[in-house]
Write an enzyme that holds these catalytic residues in place. Structure first.
Site: not given
Ligand code: PDD
Length: 280
Positions: A33, A147, A179, A203
């Site tokens: 996703y 992801k 993270e 991620l």
């Molecule tokens: N999550 N690490 C994890 C485990 C994440 O699920 C996310 C983002 C990030 C940050 O990535 P980005 O800057 O590309 O949003 C880091 C999304 C927002 C979610 O699952 O809702």
């Protein structure tokens, strides 16, 4: 919540839209996703999200049934139909629906694409005042760079944070901070921004990449090197980086103040520059 969903072929009323009970996303979490941020009706860092979606799909051997142009057109029509100006677009691709069996279904089973929107205001108060986080053991697999829909450890960690009255859970593998449950994490030590390297244990966040680019452009030194829990506790500043949190100051970790217990100057500067990108 938006009124419509986009399924790749069409826009449908969300009310009444259905997914097969043997969809592999539903049965196995077998899919990927993206969460896109929309500011002022525009997708933020759209290209980077497509690049990551394509990579995630390739890593788990899903053949995306649409080109990026088609996907982009689809979610734009969804945003228009839902009149979305500020919020998110959630896009999911599963390996499709087929009689349940762990191995891949026969070729010809089409991946299931679903997208929906959600209105979301920017988290102004949390960005201004900073947030608290709790630490949690990182019990995830070794491909956190994908992801994937498999988010059970993230769900459990976020719930632990929520029960502790904290905004986010920060994962650690042994002593090493990786993270957040839905964000990346960085600290500031003696003016240097430090964050876990973009390898298989985190991620590769799009906000993280933007923050590193901003740091480079304003002359803040960057170290993409993992740090320990003790270094997090002792940091001058700490922050969350993510699509929904932007660049958010962390002011408490496990009930200990970070720095002065208020948002620090480097975090504020990075966020001010980030806001310029949003408004660009
Ligand atoms: N999550 N690490 C994890 C485990 C994440 O699920 C996310 C983002 C990030 C940050 O990535 P980005 O800057 O590309 O949003 C880091 C999304 C927002 C979610 O699952 O809702």
């Amino acid at each position: 919540m938006g009124t419509y969903v986009w399924t790749g072929d069409e826009l449908k009323q969300r009310d009444g839209a259905a997914v097969d009970v043997e969809d592999r996303g539903y049965n196995f979490g077998d899919g990927i996703y993206e969460v896109f941020r929309v500011y002022g009706g525009r997708l933020f860092e759209e290209e980077a999200h497509w690049d990551r979606l394509i990579r995630s799909a390739a890593e788990i051997r899903i053949d995306l049934p649409y080109t990026v142009e088609e996907l982009s057109f689809g979610i734009s029509s969804l945003m228009k139909a839902d009149r979305l100006t500020d919020g998110i677009v959630y896009l999911q691709v599963s390996r499709g629906a087929a009689p349940r069996g762990h191995a891949f279904p026969p070729s010809g089973v089409r991946p299931t694409v679903t997208a929906f929107t959600k209105d979301m205001a920017r988290p102004e108060a949390a960005l201004r005042d900073g947030v608290s986080v709790v630490t949690q053991p990182d019990i995830r697999w070794l491909r956190c760079d994908i992801k994937s829909l498999n988010l059970l450890p993230n769900v459990l960690a976020k719930q632990a944070a929520s029960e502790a009255g904290a905004w986010e859970a920060v994962f650690h593998r042994g002593d090493t901070v990786t993270e957040g449950s839905s964000s990346n994490v960085a600290i500031v030590q003696d003016g240097t921004l430090r964050t876990h390297p973009a390898n298989n244990l985190i991620l590769h966040g799009i906000t993280r990449a933007a923050a590193l680019r901003i740091a480079g452009s304003v002359g803040i030194a960057v170290r993409e090197e993992a740090f320990t829990l003790d270094e997090l506790y002792a940091a001058d500043e700490a922050m969350l980086l993510g699509t929904t949190v932007e660049i958010m100051p962390i002011v408490r970790v496990d009930d200990r103040a970070v720095g002065q217990g208020t948002p620090g100057p480097v975090t504020r500067q990075l966020h001010a520059e980030f806001v310029k990108l949003i408004n660009h």
